[in-house]
Design a protein around this motif. Structure first.
Motif, PDB file in Angstrom:
ATOM      1  N   TYR A  50       0.620  -1.102  -0.385  1.00 50.70           N
ATOM      2  CA  TYR A  50       0.081   0.288  -0.456  1.00 50.70           C
ATOM      3  C   TYR A  50       0.632   1.405  -0.150  1.00 50.70           C
ATOM      4  O   TYR A  50       0.404   1.930  -0.673  1.00 50.70           O
ATOM      5  N   GLU A  51       2.095   1.311   0.657  1.00 53.08           N
ATOM      6  CA  GLU A  51       2.822   1.820   0.032  1.00 53.08           C
ATOM      7  C   GLU A  51       3.517   2.398  -0.922  1.00 53.08           C
ATOM      8  O   GLU A  51       4.031   3.804  -0.822  1.00 53.08           O
ATOM      9  N   ALA A  52       4.430   1.551  -1.264  1.00 53.24           N
ATOM     10  CA  ALA A  52       3.968   1.403  -3.202  1.00 53.24           C
ATOM     11  C   ALA A  52       3.074   1.822  -3.603  1.00 53.24           C
ATOM     12  O   ALA A  52       3.639   2.481  -5.260  1.00 53.24           O
ATOM     13  N   GLU A  53       2.635   1.862  -2.934  1.00 50.43           N
ATOM     14  CA  GLU A  53       0.426   2.510  -4.224  1.00 50.43           C
ATOM     15  C   GLU A  53       1.061   3.778  -4.155  1.00 50.43           C
ATOM     16  O   GLU A  53       0.540   4.745  -5.118  1.00 50.43           O
ATOM     17  N   ASP A 112      -0.411  -2.981 -12.879  1.00 57.23           N
ATOM     18  CA  ASP A 112      -1.499  -4.054 -12.677  1.00 57.23           C
ATOM     19  C   ASP A 112      -0.491  -4.926 -11.633  1.00 57.23           C
ATOM     20  O   ASP A 112      -1.065  -5.383 -11.014  1.00 57.23           O
ATOM     21  N   ASP A 113       0.630  -5.029 -12.037  1.00 58.62           N
ATOM     22  CA  ASP A 113       1.392  -5.885 -10.617  1.00 58.62           C
ATOM     23  C   ASP A 113       1.251  -5.346  -9.863  1.00 58.62           C
ATOM     24  O   ASP A 113       1.255  -7.293  -8.648  1.00 58.62           O
ATOM     25  N   LEU A 114       1.357  -4.374  -9.127  1.00 59.91           N
ATOM     26  CA  LEU A 114       1.408  -4.221  -8.129  1.00 59.91           C
ATOM     27  C   LEU A 114      -0.312  -4.627  -7.545  1.00 59.91           C
ATOM     28  O   LEU A 114      -0.226  -5.026  -6.352  1.00 59.91           O
ATOM     29  N   ASP A 115      -1.050  -3.999  -7.728  1.00 61.98           N
ATOM     30  CA  ASP A 115      -3.140  -4.743  -8.015  1.00 61.98           C
ATOM     31  C   ASP A 115      -2.613  -6.092  -7.791  1.00 61.98           C
ATOM     32  O   ASP A 115      -3.244  -6.573  -6.909  1.00 61.98           O
ATOM     33  N   ALA A 116      -2.345  -6.678  -8.846  1.00 55.95           N
ATOM     34  CA  ALA A 116      -2.019  -8.423  -9.143  1.00 55.95           C
ATOM     35  C   ALA A 116      -1.614  -9.074  -7.032  1.00 55.95           C
ATOM     36  O   ALA A 116      -2.091  -9.703  -6.820  1.00 55.95           O
ATOM     37  N   ALA A 117      -0.274  -8.654  -6.989  1.00 59.25           N
ATOM     38  CA  ALA A 117       1.040  -8.701  -6.060  1.00 59.25           C
ATOM     39  C   ALA A 117      -0.289  -8.484  -4.506  1.00 59.25           C
ATOM     40  O   ALA A 117      -0.885  -9.337  -3.585  1.00 59.25           O
TER      41      ALA A 117
END
Length: 179
Positions: free
Chosen positions: A127-130, A148-153
């Motif tokens: 969430y911090e990365a987001e 997209d990768d962040l959402d999938a992770a």
């Protein structure tokens, strides 16, 4: 602020950015090692990577604070740009490595005790990365696949957290002693 103080901050920032670059190289090496052994990896194999990410973030906080104190200086923009590039690199590595590791962990039937707490910490990191990749200075540096990768992770991690066992809480239930 005096010129001597400014010189001190500039020297510190240069030194810290140099150290951050070394940390970024170590992150890349750890991420590559994890990728090669992804199928055999477990939580303990992921821990050195996570510790290095935490070290990187801690040093980044110090650098960001020093950069704020550094007034107009010919090298300030160059240092900020170098710092920014290292932040983007770290974000890419964390997102990519987390996605792969979480995918492997999601396929495991049994996770060790305490996995839930560890993965909850990972969720905070994502969430911090987001939040970071939503900032204008990062949006232009990261393509849509990073989001997209962040959402999938995050999605995979939320599934893992649901099935992961928590640490035992021995203090939650106290037995009354008979006298």
């Amino acid at each position: 602020m005096s010129q001597a103080a400014q010189r001190k901050y500039r020297t510190e920032v240069e030194e810290f950015v140099s150290r951050l670059e070394l940390r970024a190289r170590k992150l890349v090496a750890l991420a590559n090692a994890l990728e090669k052994s992804a199928d055999k990896s477990d939580i303990t194999g992921y821990r050195p990577f996570r510790e290095e990410v935490d070290n990187f973030k801690a040093l980044s906080l110090i650098i960001a604070e020093r950069l704020k104190r550094l007034e107009k200086h010919p090298k300030k923009e160059e240092l900020e740009e170098q710092f920014h590039k290292l932040q983007v690199l770290m974000l890419r590595i964390v997102i990519k490595t987390s996605l792969k590791f979480f995918f492997v962990m999601s396929a495991k039937e049994n996770l060790p005790l305490g996995a839930r707490e560890m993965f909850q910490s990972e969720l905070r990191t994502l969430y911090e990365a987001e939040r970071m990749i939503s900032e204008p200075k990062y949006i232009s540096q990261l393509d849509a696949s990073a989001r997209d990768d962040l959402d999938a992770a995050k999605s995979i991690l939320e599934e893992i957290i649901e099935k992961a066992p928590a640490l035992l809480n021995f203090g939650a239930r106290k037995k009354k002693r008979k006298k």
